[in-house]
Structures are given as structure tokens and as C-alpha cells.
Design a protein around this motif. Structure first.
Motif, PDB file in Angstrom:
ATOM      1  N   ASP A   1       0.839  -1.191   0.000  1.00  0.00           N
ATOM      2  CA  ASP A   1       0.000   0.000   0.000  1.00  0.00           C
ATOM      3  C   ASP A   1       0.877   1.244   0.000  1.00  0.00           C
ATOM      4  O   ASP A   1       2.082   1.178   0.222  1.00  0.00           O
ATOM      5  CB  ASP A   1      -0.890   0.015   1.236  1.00  0.00           C
ATOM      6  CG  ASP A   1      -2.223   0.693   0.993  1.00  0.00           C
ATOM      7  OD1 ASP A   1      -2.340   1.487   0.028  1.00  0.00           O
ATOM      8  OD2 ASP A   1      -3.151   0.447   1.773  1.00  0.00           O
ATOM      9  N   THR A   2       0.237   2.375  -0.231  1.00  0.00           N
ATOM     10  CA  THR A   2       0.907   3.661  -0.172  1.00  0.00           C
ATOM     11  C   THR A   2       0.375   4.423   1.031  1.00  0.00           C
ATOM     12  O   THR A   2      -0.836   4.532   1.213  1.00  0.00           O
ATOM     13  CB  THR A   2       0.662   4.464  -1.467  1.00  0.00           C
ATOM     14  OG1 THR A   2       1.158   3.707  -2.572  1.00  0.00           O
ATOM     15  CG2 THR A   2       1.360   5.812  -1.422  1.00  0.00           C
ATOM     16  N   VAL A   3       1.279   4.916   1.851  1.00  0.00           N
ATOM     17  CA  VAL A   3       0.938   5.687   3.051  1.00  0.00           C
ATOM     18  C   VAL A   3       1.050   7.159   2.697  1.00  0.00           C
ATOM     19  O   VAL A   3       2.059   7.588   2.123  1.00  0.00           O
ATOM     20  CB  VAL A   3       1.891   5.335   4.211  1.00  0.00           C
ATOM     21  CG1 VAL A   3       1.654   6.235   5.402  1.00  0.00           C
ATOM     22  CG2 VAL A   3       1.762   3.866   4.590  1.00  0.00           C
ATOM     23  N   LEU A   4       0.018   7.930   3.042  1.00  0.00           N
ATOM     24  CA  LEU A   4       0.022   9.366   2.791  1.00  0.00           C
ATOM     25  C   LEU A   4      -0.152  10.108   4.105  1.00  0.00           C
ATOM     26  O   LEU A   4      -0.983   9.714   4.931  1.00  0.00           O
ATOM     27  CB  LEU A   4      -1.111   9.751   1.840  1.00  0.00           C
ATOM     28  CG  LEU A   4      -1.119   9.052   0.479  1.00  0.00           C
ATOM     29  CD1 LEU A   4      -2.383   9.385  -0.286  1.00  0.00           C
ATOM     30  CD2 LEU A   4       0.118   9.412  -0.323  1.00  0.00           C
ATOM     31  N   VAL A   5       0.618  11.167   4.301  1.00  0.00           N
ATOM     32  CA  VAL A   5       0.486  12.024   5.477  1.00  0.00           C
ATOM     33  C   VAL A   5       0.012  13.383   4.986  1.00  0.00           C
ATOM     34  O   VAL A   5       0.708  14.058   4.227  1.00  0.00           O
ATOM     35  CB  VAL A   5       1.821  12.159   6.251  1.00  0.00           C
ATOM     36  CG1 VAL A   5       1.694  13.176   7.362  1.00  0.00           C
ATOM     37  CG2 VAL A   5       2.265  10.808   6.789  1.00  0.00           C
ATOM     38  N   ASP A   6      -1.180  13.748   5.405  1.00  0.00           N
ATOM     39  CA  ASP A   6      -1.788  15.027   5.029  1.00  0.00           C
ATOM     40  C   ASP A   6      -2.162  15.741   6.313  1.00  0.00           C
ATOM     41  O   ASP A   6      -2.922  15.208   7.119  1.00  0.00           O
ATOM     42  CB  ASP A   6      -3.027  14.783   4.166  1.00  0.00           C
ATOM     43  CG  ASP A   6      -3.624  16.062   3.610  1.00  0.00           C
ATOM     44  OD1 ASP A   6      -3.636  17.088   4.323  1.00  0.00           O
ATOM     45  OD2 ASP A   6      -4.093  16.025   2.472  1.00  0.00           O
ATOM     46  N   ASP A   7      -1.626  16.930   6.519  1.00  0.00           N
ATOM     47  CA  ASP A   7      -1.870  17.656   7.767  1.00  0.00           C
ATOM     48  C   ASP A   7      -2.980  18.695   7.637  1.00  0.00           C
ATOM     49  O   ASP A   7      -3.098  19.588   8.457  1.00  0.00           O
ATOM     50  CB  ASP A   7      -0.593  18.307   8.281  1.00  0.00           C
ATOM     51  CG  ASP A   7      -0.090  19.421   7.382  1.00  0.00           C
ATOM     52  OD1 ASP A   7      -0.680  19.651   6.300  1.00  0.00           O
ATOM     53  OD2 ASP A   7       0.896  20.071   7.767  1.00  0.00           O
ATOM     54  N   GLY A   8      -3.778  18.582   6.613  1.00  0.00           N
ATOM     55  CA  GLY A   8      -4.840  19.555   6.392  1.00  0.00           C
ATOM     56  C   GLY A   8      -4.405  20.698   5.486  1.00  0.00           C
ATOM     57  O   GLY A   8      -5.224  21.358   4.870  1.00  0.00           O
ATOM     58  N   ALA A   9      -3.105  20.916   5.399  1.00  0.00           N
ATOM     59  CA  ALA A   9      -2.567  21.943   4.508  1.00  0.00           C
ATOM     60  C   ALA A   9      -2.077  21.319   3.204  1.00  0.00           C
ATOM     61  O   ALA A   9      -1.444  21.982   2.399  1.00  0.00           O
ATOM     62  CB  ALA A   9      -1.422  22.689   5.194  1.00  0.00           C
ATOM     63  N   GLY A  10      -2.348  20.025   3.033  1.00  0.00           N
ATOM     64  CA  GLY A  10      -1.922  19.331   1.827  1.00  0.00           C
ATOM     65  C   GLY A  10      -1.036  18.142   2.149  1.00  0.00           C
ATOM     66  O   GLY A  10      -0.734  17.852   3.310  1.00  0.00           O
ATOM     67  N   LEU A  11      -0.635  17.451   1.108  1.00  0.00           N
ATOM     68  CA  LEU A  11       0.185  16.256   1.263  1.00  0.00           C
ATOM     69  C   LEU A  11       1.571  16.632   1.791  1.00  0.00           C
ATOM     70  O   LEU A  11       2.253  17.473   1.217  1.00  0.00           O
ATOM     71  CB  LEU A  11       0.313  15.523  -0.078  1.00  0.00           C
ATOM     72  CG  LEU A  11       1.031  14.185  -0.015  1.00  0.00           C
ATOM     73  CD1 LEU A  11       0.236  13.182   0.824  1.00  0.00           C
ATOM     74  CD2 LEU A  11       1.248  13.639  -1.419  1.00  0.00           C
ATOM     75  N   GLN A  12       1.959  16.004   2.892  1.00  0.00           N
ATOM     76  CA  GLN A  12       3.250  16.302   3.526  1.00  0.00           C
ATOM     77  C   GLN A  12       4.208  15.125   3.495  1.00  0.00           C
ATOM     78  O   GLN A  12       5.399  15.294   3.721  1.00  0.00           O
ATOM     79  CB  GLN A  12       3.031  16.739   4.974  1.00  0.00           C
ATOM     80  CG  GLN A  12       2.142  17.962   5.118  1.00  0.00           C
ATOM     81  CD  GLN A  12       2.716  19.182   4.444  1.00  0.00           C
ATOM     82  OE1 GLN A  12       3.905  19.457   4.519  1.00  0.00           O
ATOM     83  NE2 GLN A  12       1.871  19.928   3.754  1.00  0.00           N
ATOM     84  N   GLY A  13       3.705  13.911   3.259  1.00  0.00           N
ATOM     85  CA  GLY A  13       4.566  12.745   3.231  1.00  0.00           C
ATOM     86  C   GLY A  13       3.944  11.611   2.448  1.00  0.00           C
ATOM     87  O   GLY A  13       2.724  11.508   2.339  1.00  0.00           O
ATOM     88  N   VAL A  14       4.810  10.757   1.888  1.00  0.00           N
ATOM     89  CA  VAL A  14       4.367   9.595   1.128  1.00  0.00           C
ATOM     90  C   VAL A  14       5.350   8.456   1.368  1.00  0.00           C
ATOM     91  O   VAL A  14       6.552   8.688   1.496  1.00  0.00           O
ATOM     92  CB  VAL A  14       4.258   9.909  -0.388  1.00  0.00           C
ATOM     93  CG1 VAL A  14       5.601  10.344  -0.969  1.00  0.00           C
ATOM     94  CG2 VAL A  14       3.683   8.729  -1.155  1.00  0.00           C
ATOM     95  N   ALA A  15       4.820   7.240   1.464  1.00  0.00           N
ATOM     96  CA  ALA A  15       5.664   6.052   1.573  1.00  0.00           C
ATOM     97  C   ALA A  15       5.029   4.932   0.755  1.00  0.00           C
ATOM     98  O   ALA A  15       3.829   4.693   0.851  1.00  0.00           O
ATOM     99  CB  ALA A  15       5.820   5.614   3.018  1.00  0.00           C
ATOM    100  N   VAL A  16       5.838   4.271  -0.054  1.00  0.00           N
ATOM    101  CA  VAL A  16       5.403   3.133  -0.849  1.00  0.00           C
ATOM    102  C   VAL A  16       5.912   1.891  -0.129  1.00  0.00           C
ATOM    103  O   VAL A  16       7.126   1.730   0.051  1.00  0.00           O
ATOM    104  CB  VAL A  16       5.971   3.199  -2.278  1.00  0.00           C
ATOM    105  CG1 VAL A  16       5.473   2.027  -3.112  1.00  0.00           C
ATOM    106  CG2 VAL A  16       5.632   4.527  -2.931  1.00  0.00           C
ATOM    107  N   CYS A  17       4.985   1.043   0.308  1.00  0.00           N
ATOM    108  CA  CYS A  17       5.339  -0.089   1.162  1.00  0.00           C
ATOM    109  C   CYS A  17       4.945  -1.428   0.555  1.00  0.00           C
ATOM    110  O   CYS A  17       3.838  -1.569   0.026  1.00  0.00           O
ATOM    111  CB  CYS A  17       4.637   0.044   2.512  1.00  0.00           C
ATOM    112  SG  CYS A  17       5.038   1.550   3.415  1.00  0.00           S
ATOM    113  N   HIS A  18       5.849  -2.394   0.650  1.00  0.00           N
ATOM    114  CA  HIS A  18       5.550  -3.787   0.332  1.00  0.00           C
ATOM    115  C   HIS A  18       5.227  -4.459   1.656  1.00  0.00           C
ATOM    116  O   HIS A  18       5.887  -4.191   2.665  1.00  0.00           O
ATOM    117  CB  HIS A  18       6.764  -4.471  -0.279  1.00  0.00           C
ATOM    118  CG  HIS A  18       7.028  -4.074  -1.694  1.00  0.00           C
ATOM    119  ND1 HIS A  18       7.514  -4.948  -2.626  1.00  0.00           N
ATOM    120  CD2 HIS A  18       6.882  -2.893  -2.346  1.00  0.00           C
ATOM    121  CE1 HIS A  18       7.662  -4.342  -3.788  1.00  0.00           C
ATOM    122  NE2 HIS A  18       7.298  -3.084  -3.639  1.00  0.00           N
ATOM    123  N   VAL A  19       4.228  -5.350   1.643  1.00  0.00           N
ATOM    124  CA  VAL A  19       3.823  -6.016   2.881  1.00  0.00           C
ATOM    125  C   VAL A  19       3.593  -7.499   2.628  1.00  0.00           C
ATOM    126  O   VAL A  19       2.788  -7.866   1.779  1.00  0.00           O
ATOM    127  CB  VAL A  19       2.532  -5.401   3.464  1.00  0.00           C
ATOM    128  CG1 VAL A  19       2.197  -6.036   4.806  1.00  0.00           C
ATOM    129  CG2 VAL A  19       2.644  -3.892   3.620  1.00  0.00           C
TER     130      VAL A  19
END
Length: 145
Positions: free
Chosen positions: A31-49
Motif C-alpha cells: 500500500d501507499t501511506v500518505l500524510v496530510d496535515d490539512g494543509a496538503g500532502l506532507q509525506g508519502v511512503a510506498v510499502c511492500h507487505v
């Protein structure tokens, strides 16, 4: 995807992980992890599980992760790591793996403060000889396999 491209381009001009995100999604690798603090996208991680992925059984592997550069990047990087831990736990993975170049010493310190340890050490070479995004101000996780 446009927000992800804008974020990664801020990390390093031309850096685009859209194909990796689509590949993980279409192949069901994680999956892809997204960090959004309300001001827009602040982080992304592409993860294999899990089994059948680069992570392996019982593990989650951050193939790529980055946060928006600038003030607060260290805090955002911690939030991204925490979100990756949450994904791992949600998917039943007991191990989270991530790699960072030693040139990103501040990123490594965040990882180490959260219990990560060095598994192996590698060498990167860039042509032409430039640091790319392996600098102290870059909070990036990348594939070292």
C-alpha cells in the motif's frame, strides 16, 4: 498522483514515484501511506507487505518514503514512520524495514530513535558526482536492496 509528484519534485526536481505506486497497487504488493496535515500532502511512503513481496512473510518494507522539505520536516518524517508502523500492524506484519543513506544523517537519527538498526551498509555512486537528495536536510527512505 499530482500531489505526490509535487511533493517528490520538491524533494528533488524530477523525482517521481508514480509508477512505483501504481505497480504496488496493481500487483497487490502492499500500500501507499500518505500524510496530510490539512494543509496538503506532507509525506508519502510506498510499502511492500508480506509474503510474495520484497518485504517477505511477516514484514513491511518501505521501498520509498519522503516528506516535504523545510521547517518541520523532521517532525513530519516521524509521523510518516509512525504511519508506516500502523500499516504494518494493520496488515499483521511484526517487522518494519526501511533504509536511509548516511548522507541523510538527520533522517537516520529519526529512524534510530524509533528503534531501527543498521542491517547492512552500502555505497551509492552518482554521476555526475552530486549528492542528489542524500543531504542532511532530506528526509527520504529509499530502496537499498
Amino acid at each position: 498522483m499530482a500531489a505526490v509528484r509535487e511533493l517528490t519534485d520538491a524533494v528533488y526536481p524530477g523525482l517521481d514515484v508514480s509508477r512505483e505506486i501504481e505497480s504496488v497497487r496493481s500487483q497487490g504488493l502492499g500500500d501507499t501511506v500518505l500524510v496530510d496535515d490539512g494543509a496538503g500532502l506532507q509525506g508519502v511512503a510506498v510499502c511492500h507487505v508480506g509474503a510474495g513481496t520484497e518485504a517477505g512473510s511477516g514484514a513491511c518494507y518501505v521501498k520509498f518514503g519522503a516528506v516535504r522539505p523545510g521547517p518541520g520536516a523532521e517532525r513530519l518524517f516521524g509521523l510518516l514512520i509512525d504511519a508506516c508502523h500502523a500499516l504494518a500492524a494493520e496488515r499483521g506484519a511484526s517487522v518494519l524495514m526501511a533504509g536511509a543513506n548516511a548522507g541523510r544523517d538527520r533522517a537516520w537519527r529519526v529512524l534510530a530513535s524509533r528503534g531501527f538498526r543498521r542491517d547492512f551498509q552500502g555505497v551509492t555512486m552518482h554521476r555526475p558526482n552530486e549528492p542528489g537528495y542524500s543531504t542532511s536536510d532530506s528526509f527520504v527512505i529509499d530502496d537499498w536492496r
